[in-house]
Design an enzyme around this catalytic site. Sequence first.
Site, PDB file in Angstrom:
ATOM      1  N   GLU A 195       0.800  -1.428   0.247  1.00  0.00           N
ATOM      2  CA  GLU A 195       0.068  -0.308   0.074  1.00  0.00           C
ATOM      3  C   GLU A 195       0.758   1.079   0.119  1.00  0.00           C
ATOM      4  O   GLU A 195       1.751   1.452   0.704  1.00  0.00           O
ATOM      5  CB  GLU A 195      -1.016   0.180   1.235  1.00  0.00           C
ATOM      6  CG  GLU A 195      -1.556   1.149   0.994  1.00  0.00           C
ATOM      7  CD  GLU A 195      -3.376   1.307   2.170  1.00  0.00           C
ATOM      8  OE1 GLU A 195      -3.691   2.457   2.067  1.00  0.00           O
ATOM      9  OE2 GLU A 195      -3.326   0.598   2.282  1.00  0.00           O
TER      10      GLU A 195
ATOM     11  N   GLU B  82       4.819   5.189   3.815  1.00  0.00           N
ATOM     12  CA  GLU B  82       3.388   6.452   4.485  1.00  0.00           C
ATOM     13  C   GLU B  82       4.822   7.443   4.306  1.00  0.00           C
ATOM     14  O   GLU B  82       6.043   6.981   5.537  1.00  0.00           O
ATOM     15  CB  GLU B  82       2.958   5.945   5.276  1.00  0.00           C
ATOM     16  CG  GLU B  82       2.266   7.149   6.038  1.00  0.00           C
ATOM     17  CD  GLU B  82       1.396   8.440   4.628  1.00  0.00           C
ATOM     18  OE1 GLU B  82       1.593   9.623   4.704  1.00  0.00           O
ATOM     19  OE2 GLU B  82       0.652   7.831   4.097  1.00  0.00           O
TER      20      GLU B  82
ATOM     21  N   ASP C 205      -2.274  12.023  -3.110  1.00  0.00           N
ATOM     22  CA  ASP C 205      -1.875  14.105  -3.385  1.00  0.00           C
ATOM     23  C   ASP C 205      -1.992  13.887  -4.609  1.00  0.00           C
ATOM     24  O   ASP C 205      -1.376  13.692  -5.685  1.00  0.00           O
ATOM     25  CB  ASP C 205      -0.721  14.225  -2.555  1.00  0.00           C
ATOM     26  CG  ASP C 205      -0.926  16.329  -2.547  1.00  0.00           C
ATOM     27  OD1 ASP C 205      -1.245  16.495  -3.299  1.00  0.00           O
ATOM     28  OD2 ASP C 205      -0.237  16.224  -1.491  1.00  0.00           O
TER      29      ASP C 205
ATOM     30  N   ASP D 278     -10.841  11.072  -5.831  1.00  0.00           N
ATOM     31  CA  ASP D 278     -12.062  11.566  -5.877  1.00  0.00           C
ATOM     32  C   ASP D 278     -11.799  13.507  -6.706  1.00  0.00           C
ATOM     33  O   ASP D 278     -12.782  14.449  -7.112  1.00  0.00           O
ATOM     34  CB  ASP D 278     -12.856  12.145  -4.426  1.00  0.00           C
ATOM     35  CG  ASP D 278     -11.709  13.104  -3.483  1.00  0.00           C
ATOM     36  OD1 ASP D 278     -10.194  12.916  -3.575  1.00  0.00           O
ATOM     37  OD2 ASP D 278     -11.853  13.925  -2.588  1.00  0.00           O
TER      38      ASP D 278
ATOM     39  N   TYR E 214     -11.119  10.453   5.130  1.00  0.00           N
ATOM     40  CA  TYR E 214     -11.232  11.500   3.883  1.00  0.00           C
ATOM     41  C   TYR E 214     -11.741  10.827   2.924  1.00  0.00           C
ATOM     42  O   TYR E 214     -12.504  12.054   2.448  1.00  0.00           O
ATOM     43  CB  TYR E 214      -9.905  11.130   2.925  1.00  0.00           C
ATOM     44  CG  TYR E 214      -9.518  11.579   2.581  1.00  0.00           C
ATOM     45  CD1 TYR E 214      -8.984  12.762   2.418  1.00  0.00           C
ATOM     46  CD2 TYR E 214      -9.751  11.425   0.998  1.00  0.00           C
ATOM     47  CE1 TYR E 214      -8.548  14.242   1.466  1.00  0.00           C
ATOM     48  CE2 TYR E 214      -9.971  12.282  -0.313  1.00  0.00           C
ATOM     49  CZ  TYR E 214      -8.748  13.712  -0.118  1.00  0.00           C
ATOM     50  OH  TYR E 214      -8.669  14.653  -1.008  1.00  0.00           O
ATOM     51  N   GLU E 215     -12.407   9.727   3.004  1.00  0.00           N
ATOM     52  CA  GLU E 215     -13.412   9.708   1.672  1.00  0.00           C
ATOM     53  C   GLU E 215     -15.030  10.051   1.967  1.00  0.00           C
ATOM     54  O   GLU E 215     -15.620  10.463   1.932  1.00  0.00           O
ATOM     55  CB  GLU E 215     -13.798   8.439   0.996  1.00  0.00           C
ATOM     56  CG  GLU E 215     -14.793   8.110  -0.163  1.00  0.00           C
ATOM     57  CD  GLU E 215     -15.213   5.939   0.127  1.00  0.00           C
ATOM     58  OE1 GLU E 215     -13.726   5.556  -0.910  1.00  0.00           O
ATOM     59  OE2 GLU E 215     -15.082   5.340   0.062  1.00  0.00           O
TER      60      GLU E 215
END
Length: 227
Positions: free
Chosen positions: A56, A81, A130, A166, A206-207
């Site tokens: 991921e 991350e 991002d 998104d 976030y979603e």
Amino acid sequence: MSETSQQRGAHARLYGRSKGKALRKRQAALIDELLPRLSLDLAQPPAPTARERRLEIGFGGGEHLIAAASDSPEVEFIGCEPFLNGVAKLLARIDERGLTNIRLHQGDAADVLDWLPEDSLSRVYLFYPDPWPKRRHHKRRFVARENLDRLARAMHAGAELRFATDIDDYAAWTLARLRAHPAFRWRAQRAEDWRTPWSGWTRTKYEAKAMAEGRDPVYLTFVRALR
């Protein structure tokens, strides 16, 4: 900056913040004690493994990575991350659940892709990266030819790259570059294929916020073509 980052040059540098607000006491302790035990040692060759391996890229607060690792304890997960606060949140969740199938890299996922053996990944997740919306910053987007080449090398034939965003412009950007790359095939056959999340999808904060603000997510699946 690691040696591999220096070799890639300034154009491929990792952009964005690496740390936000001050860590809580427990979070700081986990960074000091647990993170070193879970971190990949990119100075050493990867140890051979017979386990399925998934990656991921940019796991944020770690909601998806924790859920996926909990559901598939037989799979080895690698999470990348750069943002220290996100790493701290994930470490707290790993500690609470006692998970043993997650390895971490706090930094650039491109370094991990360069380190991994060929054909070693069965699935890659890239969720809500991002978007770098300003045109002059588009070169900073992770979806770029050099990173797609890295993914193509590390993924085995039939492996999936799952991408969610998104931001309409980034969805179009990603589609254009993945469809132009000879190593990847877009799996969608109808609109519902990219409007509907994957089975077992974990909706992040976030979603939820994006949807509340009227931005509809796009879920894209690409398959690593036969070599």
